[in-house]
Design a protein around this motif. Structure first.
Motif, mmCIF file in Angstrom:
data_model
loop_
_atom_site.group_PDB
_atom_site.id
_atom_site.type_symbol
_atom_site.label_atom_id
_atom_site.label_comp_id
_atom_site.label_asym_id
_atom_site.label_seq_id
_atom_site.Cartn_x
_atom_site.Cartn_y
_atom_site.Cartn_z
ATOM 1 N N ASN A 115 62.864 41.339 39.373
ATOM 2 C CA ASN A 115 62.546 42.402 38.408
ATOM 3 C C ASN A 115 62.217 41.745 37.066
ATOM 4 N N ILE A 116 60.967 41.849 36.637
ATOM 5 C CA ILE A 116 60.521 41.141 35.432
ATOM 6 C C ILE A 116 60.347 42.069 34.237
ATOM 7 N N SER A 117 60.763 43.311 34.342
ATOM 8 C CA SER A 117 60.512 44.289 33.276
ATOM 9 C C SER A 117 61.083 43.838 31.933
ATOM 10 N N ARG A 118 62.262 43.244 31.939
ATOM 11 C CA ARG A 118 62.861 42.797 30.677
ATOM 12 C C ARG A 118 62.151 41.554 30.143
ATOM 13 N N ILE A 119 61.698 40.699 31.052
ATOM 14 C CA ILE A 119 60.987 39.488 30.629
ATOM 15 C C ILE A 119 59.656 39.857 29.988
ATOM 16 N N GLU A 120 58.997 40.864 30.531
ATOM 17 C CA GLU A 120 57.694 41.273 30.001
ATOM 18 C C GLU A 120 57.784 41.726 28.550
ATOM 19 N N THR A 121 58.917 42.272 28.155
ATOM 20 C CA THR A 121 59.063 42.751 26.773
ATOM 21 C C THR A 121 59.054 41.601 25.767
ATOM 22 N N ALA A 122 59.288 40.374 26.241
ATOM 23 C CA ALA A 122 59.311 39.212 25.341
ATOM 24 C C ALA A 122 57.933 38.583 25.167
ATOM 25 N N LEU A 123 56.931 39.098 25.869
ATOM 26 C CA LEU A 123 55.581 38.553 25.761
ATOM 27 C C LEU A 123 54.919 38.979 24.460
ATOM 28 N N THR A 124 54.111 38.089 23.911
ATOM 29 C CA THR A 124 53.289 38.455 22.763
ATOM 30 C C THR A 124 52.127 39.310 23.267
ATOM 31 N N GLU A 125 51.380 39.889 22.354
ATOM 32 C CA GLU A 125 50.234 40.715 22.751
ATOM 33 C C GLU A 125 49.213 39.892 23.533
ATOM 34 N N GLU A 126 48.965 38.663 23.070
ATOM 35 C CA GLU A 126 48.011 37.791 23.762
ATOM 36 C C GLU A 126 48.513 37.440 25.163
ATOM 37 N N GLU A 127 49.793 37.124 25.270
ATOM 38 C CA GLU A 127 50.375 36.772 26.567
ATOM 39 C C GLU A 127 50.357 37.955 27.523
ATOM 40 N N ARG A 128 50.568 39.142 26.993
ATOM 41 C CA ARG A 128 50.550 40.334 27.842
ATOM 42 C C ARG A 128 49.145 40.564 28.424
ATOM 43 N N LYS A 129 48.121 40.338 27.620
ATOM 44 C CA LYS A 129 46.748 40.497 28.095
ATOM 45 C C LYS A 129 46.446 39.503 29.213
ATOM 46 N N ILE A 130 46.904 38.267 29.028
ATOM 47 C CA ILE A 130 46.699 37.235 30.048
ATOM 48 C C ILE A 130 47.437 37.608 31.330
ATOM 49 N N TRP A 131 48.650 38.119 31.180
ATOM 50 C CA TRP A 131 49.452 38.519 32.327
ATOM 51 C C TRP A 131 48.780 39.658 33.092
ATOM 52 N N GLU A 132 48.217 40.598 32.392
ATOM 53 C CA GLU A 132 47.522 41.717 33.037
ATOM 54 C C GLU A 132 46.287 41.227 33.792
ATOM 55 N N ILE A 133 45.607 40.238 33.226
ATOM 56 C CA ILE A 133 44.437 39.667 33.895
ATOM 57 C C ILE A 133 44.849 39.023 35.214
ATOM 58 N N LEU A 134 45.965 38.294 35.184
ATOM 59 C CA LEU A 134 46.440 37.654 36.415
ATOM 60 C C LEU A 134 46.854 38.692 37.451
ATOM 61 N N LEU A 135 47.535 39.731 37.012
ATOM 62 C CA LEU A 135 47.981 40.769 37.945
ATOM 63 C C LEU A 135 46.816 41.441 38.671
ATOM 64 N N GLN A 136 45.673 41.528 37.995
ATOM 65 C CA GLN A 136 44.509 42.184 38.589
ATOM 66 C C GLN A 136 43.643 41.236 39.401
ATOM 67 N N ASN A 137 43.985 39.949 39.394
ATOM 68 C CA ASN A 137 43.167 38.986 40.120
ATOM 69 C C ASN A 137 43.313 39.197 41.624
ATOM 70 N N PRO A 138 42.206 39.294 42.366
ATOM 71 C CA PRO A 138 42.275 39.587 43.803
ATOM 72 C C PRO A 138 43.035 38.531 44.606
ATOM 73 N N PHE A 139 42.975 37.285 44.175
ATOM 74 C CA PHE A 139 43.710 36.243 44.900
ATOM 75 C C PHE A 139 45.212 36.365 44.667
ATOM 76 N N TYR A 140 45.584 36.729 43.450
ATOM 77 C CA TYR A 140 47.008 36.859 43.128
ATOM 78 C C TYR A 140 47.636 38.049 43.861
ATOM 79 N N LYS A 141 46.810 38.979 44.272
ATOM 80 C CA LYS A 141 47.307 40.169 44.977
ATOM 81 C C LYS A 141 47.560 39.906 46.467
ATOM 82 N N LYS A 142 47.136 38.746 46.960
ATOM 83 C CA LYS A 142 47.331 38.444 48.380
ATOM 84 C C LYS A 142 48.810 38.178 48.663
ATOM 85 N N ASP A 143 49.165 38.139 49.934
ATOM 86 C CA ASP A 143 50.562 37.917 50.325
ATOM 87 C C ASP A 143 51.008 36.517 49.930
#
Length: 211
Positions: free
Chosen positions: A54-82
């Motif tokens: 559960n990373i919800s608490r860790i995500e709150t420590a991200l800067t705005e720039e880091e959050r944008k990068i994290w969202e980009i990774l989450l949407q990456n089709p390869f990262y979504k694979k098993d």
């Protein structure tokens, strides 16, 4: 020494003298960690996420720039694979030498596997012939033994694109030869000559005896 990481091989290729200071003499030069903090945080978060933490608490420590990068990774089709494995160390014997490193993640579609490497900075200029690409592919090829396809994916988070390198017999042969040649050259070297082209930016420049 007959155990090498991709960074060791790349350092020697860039400057044998720097390799000498860093890996033979093991001299540690203090460097600011600020440029690397962003990448470290994203890598740690990505690892926890793939492990089901559960990373919800860790995500709150991200800067705005880091959050944008994290969202980009989450949407990456390869990262979504098993996820097969995340942040794990592999090594393989190539010729008389052991090489290996720590892989960000390995994901899969059944018997098709992908090594993921997240980059918040630049990807290698020639990814297909980069030591990291070759060492990781050879290591996972040996580890899996049986699979349908295997690829290395550089996830360029800065430019929001992927660079995919498919592993095949030609790349395997090329990688094996290049790694053995590099390791043999390092083992034979006793002079560790300086490559003066990069001295201006080298952390060892102030006390390098070549300059």
């Amino acid at each position: 020494m007959n155990n090498f990481s991709p960074n060791m091989l790349k350092t020697y290729e860039a400057c044998p003298r720097k390799y000498f200071y860093q890996y033979v003499e093991k001299i540690n030069v203090p460097r600011t960690s600020l440029p690397f903090e962003k990448g470290k945080k994203i890598h740690a978060l990505a690892n926890y996420y793939l492990q089901g933490v559960n990373i919800s608490r860790i995500e709150t420590a991200l800067t705005e720039e880091e959050r944008k990068i994290w969202e980009i990774l989450l949407q990456n089709p390869f990262y979504k694979k098993d996820c097969f494995k995340s942040e794990f160390t592999l090594s393989v014997k190539v010729g008389d030498y052991w090489v290996g490193g720590r892989l960000d993640a390995v994901v899969h579609d059944y018997d098709t596997y992908y090594i993921l490497d997240y980059k918040t900075g630049a990807i290698p200029k020639n990814p297909e012939s980069d030591y990291q690409t070759m060492v990781y592919l050879l290591s996972l090829d040996k580890y899996l033994n049986v699979y349908e396809k295997l690829s290395f994916v550089y996830i360029d988070l800065k430019n929001m694109r992927n660079h995919v390198i498919e592993f095949n017999s030609e790349l395997k042969e090329k990688s094996t030869k290049k790694i053995i040649d590099a390791c043999e050259t390092i083992q034979r070297d006793t002079l560790y000559k300086c490559n003066t082209e990069g001295c201006k930016y080298c952390e060892f420049a102030k006390f390098c005896t070549i300059n």
